[in-house]
Write a protein that holds these residues in place. Structure first.
Motif, PDB file in Angstrom:
ATOM      1  N   ILE A 167      95.296  58.144  61.259  1.00  0.00           N
ATOM      2  CA  ILE A 167      96.406  58.181  62.223  1.00  0.00           C
ATOM      3  C   ILE A 167      95.869  58.348  63.639  1.00  0.00           C
ATOM      4  CG2 ILE A 167      98.374  59.563  62.986  1.00  0.00           C
ATOM      5  CD1 ILE A 167      98.991  60.028  59.997  1.00  0.00           C
ATOM      6  N   PHE A 168      94.871  59.224  63.811  1.00  0.00           N
ATOM      7  CA  PHE A 168      94.294  59.418  65.144  1.00  0.00           C
ATOM      8  C   PHE A 168      93.552  58.173  65.622  1.00  0.00           C
ATOM      9  CE2 PHE A 168      94.779  64.058  64.489  1.00  0.00           C
ATOM     10  CZ  PHE A 168      95.404  64.344  65.692  1.00  0.00           C
ATOM     11  N   VAL A 169      92.877  57.474  64.706  1.00  0.00           N
ATOM     12  CA  VAL A 169      92.197  56.235  65.098  1.00  0.00           C
ATOM     13  C   VAL A 169      93.221  55.200  65.557  1.00  0.00           C
ATOM     14  CG1 VAL A 169      90.814  54.306  64.230  1.00  0.00           C
ATOM     15  CG2 VAL A 169      90.166  56.648  63.672  1.00  0.00           C
ATOM     16  N   ALA A 170      94.322  55.079  64.831  1.00  0.00           N
ATOM     17  CA  ALA A 170      95.374  54.136  65.229  1.00  0.00           C
ATOM     18  C   ALA A 170      96.020  54.561  66.538  1.00  0.00           C
ATOM     19  CB  ALA A 170      96.428  54.043  64.131  1.00  0.00           C
ATOM     20  N   LEU A 171      96.200  55.851  66.732  1.00  0.00           N
ATOM     21  CA  LEU A 171      96.774  56.360  67.978  1.00  0.00           C
ATOM     22  C   LEU A 171      95.857  56.026  69.162  1.00  0.00           C
ATOM     23  CD1 LEU A 171      99.219  58.129  68.885  1.00  0.00           C
ATOM     24  CD2 LEU A 171      97.678  60.080  68.735  1.00  0.00           C
ATOM     25  N   GLY A 172      94.553  56.129  68.939  1.00  0.00           N
ATOM     26  CA  GLY A 172      93.599  55.794  69.996  1.00  0.00           C
ATOM     27  C   GLY A 172      93.562  54.311  70.310  1.00  0.00           C
ATOM     28  N   TYR A 173      93.916  53.494  69.352  1.00  0.00           N
ATOM     29  CA  TYR A 173      93.970  52.053  69.608  1.00  0.00           C
ATOM     30  C   TYR A 173      95.062  51.717  70.615  1.00  0.00           C
ATOM     31  CZ  TYR A 173      94.483  47.071  68.717  1.00  0.00           C
ATOM     32  OH  TYR A 173      94.573  45.711  68.861  1.00  0.00           O
ATOM     33  N   PHE A 174      96.180  52.430  70.525  1.00  0.00           N
ATOM     34  CA  PHE A 174      97.309  52.149  71.410  1.00  0.00           C
ATOM     35  C   PHE A 174      97.292  52.972  72.689  1.00  0.00           C
ATOM     36  CE2 PHE A 174      98.978  50.936  67.205  1.00  0.00           C
ATOM     37  CZ  PHE A 174      99.237  49.603  67.478  1.00  0.00           C
ATOM     38  N   TYR A 175      96.657  54.137  72.686  1.00  0.00           N
ATOM     39  CA  TYR A 175      96.669  54.998  73.867  1.00  0.00           C
ATOM     40  C   TYR A 175      95.256  55.204  74.396  1.00  0.00           C
ATOM     41  CZ  TYR A 175     101.510  55.699  72.538  1.00  0.00           C
ATOM     42  OH  TYR A 175     102.817  55.487  72.226  1.00  0.00           O
ATOM     43  N   HIS A 176      94.767  56.403  74.363  1.00  0.00           N
ATOM     44  CA  HIS A 176      93.466  56.715  74.948  1.00  0.00           C
ATOM     45  C   HIS A 176      92.380  56.694  73.873  1.00  0.00           C
ATOM     46  CE1 HIS A 176      90.451  58.916  77.331  1.00  0.00           C
ATOM     47  NE2 HIS A 176      91.122  58.432  78.369  1.00  0.00           N
ATOM     48  N   HIS A 177      91.184  56.228  74.233  1.00  0.00           N
ATOM     49  CA  HIS A 177      90.110  56.063  73.258  1.00  0.00           C
ATOM     50  C   HIS A 177      89.587  57.385  72.698  1.00  0.00           C
ATOM     51  CE1 HIS A 177      87.830  56.800  76.942  1.00  0.00           C
ATOM     52  NE2 HIS A 177      86.847  57.190  76.164  1.00  0.00           N
ATOM     53  N   LEU A 178      89.815  58.490  73.395  1.00  0.00           N
ATOM     54  CA  LEU A 178      89.341  59.777  72.883  1.00  0.00           C
ATOM     55  C   LEU A 178      90.068  60.197  71.603  1.00  0.00           C
ATOM     56  CD1 LEU A 178      88.741  61.828  76.154  1.00  0.00           C
ATOM     57  CD2 LEU A 178      87.069  60.782  74.626  1.00  0.00           C
ATOM     58  N   TRP A 179      91.279  59.673  71.403  1.00  0.00           N
ATOM     59  CA  TRP A 179      91.965  59.931  70.132  1.00  0.00           C
ATOM     60  C   TRP A 179      91.178  59.304  68.983  1.00  0.00           C
ATOM     61  CZ3 TRP A 179      95.166  63.693  70.023  1.00  0.00           C
ATOM     62  CH2 TRP A 179      96.012  63.957  71.106  1.00  0.00           C
ATOM     63  N   GLN A 180      90.568  58.156  69.244  1.00  0.00           N
ATOM     64  CA  GLN A 180      89.758  57.507  68.216  1.00  0.00           C
ATOM     65  C   GLN A 180      88.511  58.319  67.898  1.00  0.00           C
ATOM     66  OE1 GLN A 180      89.150  53.525  69.742  1.00  0.00           O
ATOM     67  NE2 GLN A 180      90.635  52.732  68.261  1.00  0.00           N
ATOM     68  N   VAL A 181      87.914  58.891  68.921  1.00  0.00           N
ATOM     69  CA  VAL A 181      86.731  59.722  68.698  1.00  0.00           C
ATOM     70  C   VAL A 181      87.100  60.926  67.822  1.00  0.00           C
ATOM     71  CG1 VAL A 181      84.997  61.169  69.831  1.00  0.00           C
ATOM     72  CG2 VAL A 181      85.638  58.968  70.837  1.00  0.00           C
ATOM     73  N   LEU A 182      88.209  61.563  68.142  1.00  0.00           N
ATOM     74  CA  LEU A 182      88.680  62.681  67.333  1.00  0.00           C
ATOM     75  C   LEU A 182      88.967  62.219  65.901  1.00  0.00           C
ATOM     76  CD1 LEU A 182      89.628  65.637  67.118  1.00  0.00           C
ATOM     77  CD2 LEU A 182      91.892  64.823  67.801  1.00  0.00           C
ATOM     78  N   GLY A 183      89.565  61.056  65.763  1.00  0.00           N
ATOM     79  CA  GLY A 183      89.857  60.508  64.443  1.00  0.00           C
ATOM     80  C   GLY A 183      88.605  60.231  63.636  1.00  0.00           C
ATOM     81  N   ILE A 184      87.577  59.715  64.279  1.00  0.00           N
ATOM     82  CA  ILE A 184      86.321  59.431  63.576  1.00  0.00           C
ATOM     83  C   ILE A 184      85.639  60.722  63.141  1.00  0.00           C
ATOM     84  CG2 ILE A 184      83.995  58.499  63.912  1.00  0.00           C
ATOM     85  CD1 ILE A 184      85.309  56.272  65.559  1.00  0.00           C
ATOM     86  N   ILE A 185      85.716  61.753  63.967  1.00  0.00           N
ATOM     87  CA  ILE A 185      85.152  63.053  63.583  1.00  0.00           C
ATOM     88  C   ILE A 185      85.902  63.611  62.379  1.00  0.00           C
ATOM     89  CG2 ILE A 185      84.873  65.450  64.333  1.00  0.00           C
ATOM     90  CD1 ILE A 185      84.316  64.303  67.162  1.00  0.00           C
ATOM     91  N   ILE A 186      87.226  63.511  62.409  1.00  0.00           N
ATOM     92  CA  ILE A 186      88.029  63.976  61.272  1.00  0.00           C
ATOM     93  C   ILE A 186      87.715  63.150  60.033  1.00  0.00           C
ATOM     94  CG2 ILE A 186      90.378  64.176  60.374  1.00  0.00           C
ATOM     95  CD1 ILE A 186      91.267  64.910  63.210  1.00  0.00           C
TER      96      ILE A 186
ATOM     97  N   ALA B 190      86.351  64.617  56.573  1.00  0.00           N
ATOM     98  CA  ALA B 190      87.157  64.348  55.381  1.00  0.00           C
ATOM     99  C   ALA B 190      86.324  63.690  54.284  1.00  0.00           C
ATOM    100  CB  ALA B 190      88.341  63.460  55.744  1.00  0.00           C
ATOM    101  N   CYS B 191      85.468  62.772  54.669  1.00  0.00           N
ATOM    102  CA  CYS B 191      84.619  62.127  53.665  1.00  0.00           C
ATOM    103  C   CYS B 191      83.660  63.121  53.024  1.00  0.00           C
ATOM    104  CB  CYS B 191      83.836  60.979  54.300  1.00  0.00           C
ATOM    105  SG  CYS B 191      84.855  59.538  54.653  1.00  0.00           S
ATOM    106  N   LEU B 192      83.121  64.032  53.804  1.00  0.00           N
ATOM    107  CA  LEU B 192      82.233  65.049  53.246  1.00  0.00           C
ATOM    108  C   LEU B 192      82.978  65.971  52.280  1.00  0.00           C
ATOM    109  CD1 LEU B 192      80.096  66.011  56.368  1.00  0.00           C
ATOM    110  CD2 LEU B 192      79.370  64.733  54.348  1.00  0.00           C
ATOM    111  N   ILE B 193      84.171  66.398  52.658  1.00  0.00           N
ATOM    112  CA  ILE B 193      84.952  67.280  51.797  1.00  0.00           C
ATOM    113  C   ILE B 193      85.351  66.565  50.511  1.00  0.00           C
ATOM    114  CG2 ILE B 193      87.150  68.520  51.598  1.00  0.00           C
ATOM    115  CD1 ILE B 193      86.896  69.161  54.582  1.00  0.00           C
ATOM    116  N   ALA B 194      85.794  65.324  50.625  1.00  0.00           N
ATOM    117  CA  ALA B 194      86.189  64.563  49.436  1.00  0.00           C
ATOM    118  C   ALA B 194      84.982  64.292  48.536  1.00  0.00           C
ATOM    119  CB  ALA B 194      86.855  63.257  49.844  1.00  0.00           C
ATOM    120  N   ALA B 195      83.850  63.997  49.124  1.00  0.00           N
ATOM    121  CA  ALA B 195      82.642  63.751  48.333  1.00  0.00           C
ATOM    122  C   ALA B 195      82.210  65.010  47.592  1.00  0.00           C
ATOM    123  CB  ALA B 195      81.517  63.239  49.231  1.00  0.00           C
TER     124      ALA B 195
END
Length: 85
Positions: free
Chosen positions: A31-50, A54-59
């Motif tokens: 959701i944050f990556v998609a939000l960054g696509y439409f608004y500010h790119h820093l939302w995408q950075v936050l999304g990628i960190i999340i 998330a991948c580490l926790i799921a793994a």
């Protein structure tokens, strides 16, 4: 190896909850990556960190589930051989 599998798979309910938390965080990060696509790119950075967290926790959760099942397969197989001898 049996000790490592027993240690990793000692609590499959906790592993399942970690897997589901990881999936939930993954979609939250998307959701944050998609939000960054439409608004500010820093939302995408936050999304990628999340997404990475998330991948580490799921793994880790999946590893616990896999270790539990593999431990039970190995013990069932080895106990079956001991009964035959």
């Amino acid at each position: 190896m049996n000790n490592v599998l027993a240690r990793l798979g000692q609590n499959p309910k906790r592993s399942l909850s970690l897997l589901l938390i990881g999936f939930g965080l993954f979609f939250f990060g998307l959701i944050f990556v998609a939000l960054g696509y439409f608004y500010h790119h820093l939302w995408q950075v936050l999304g990628i960190i999340i997404l990475a967290i998330a991948c580490l926790i799921a793994a880790w959760g999946y590893l616990g589930i896999f270790a539990n099942r593999w431990y039970h397969i190995l013990n069932k197989h080895s106990s079956g051989n001991n009964n035959r001898q």
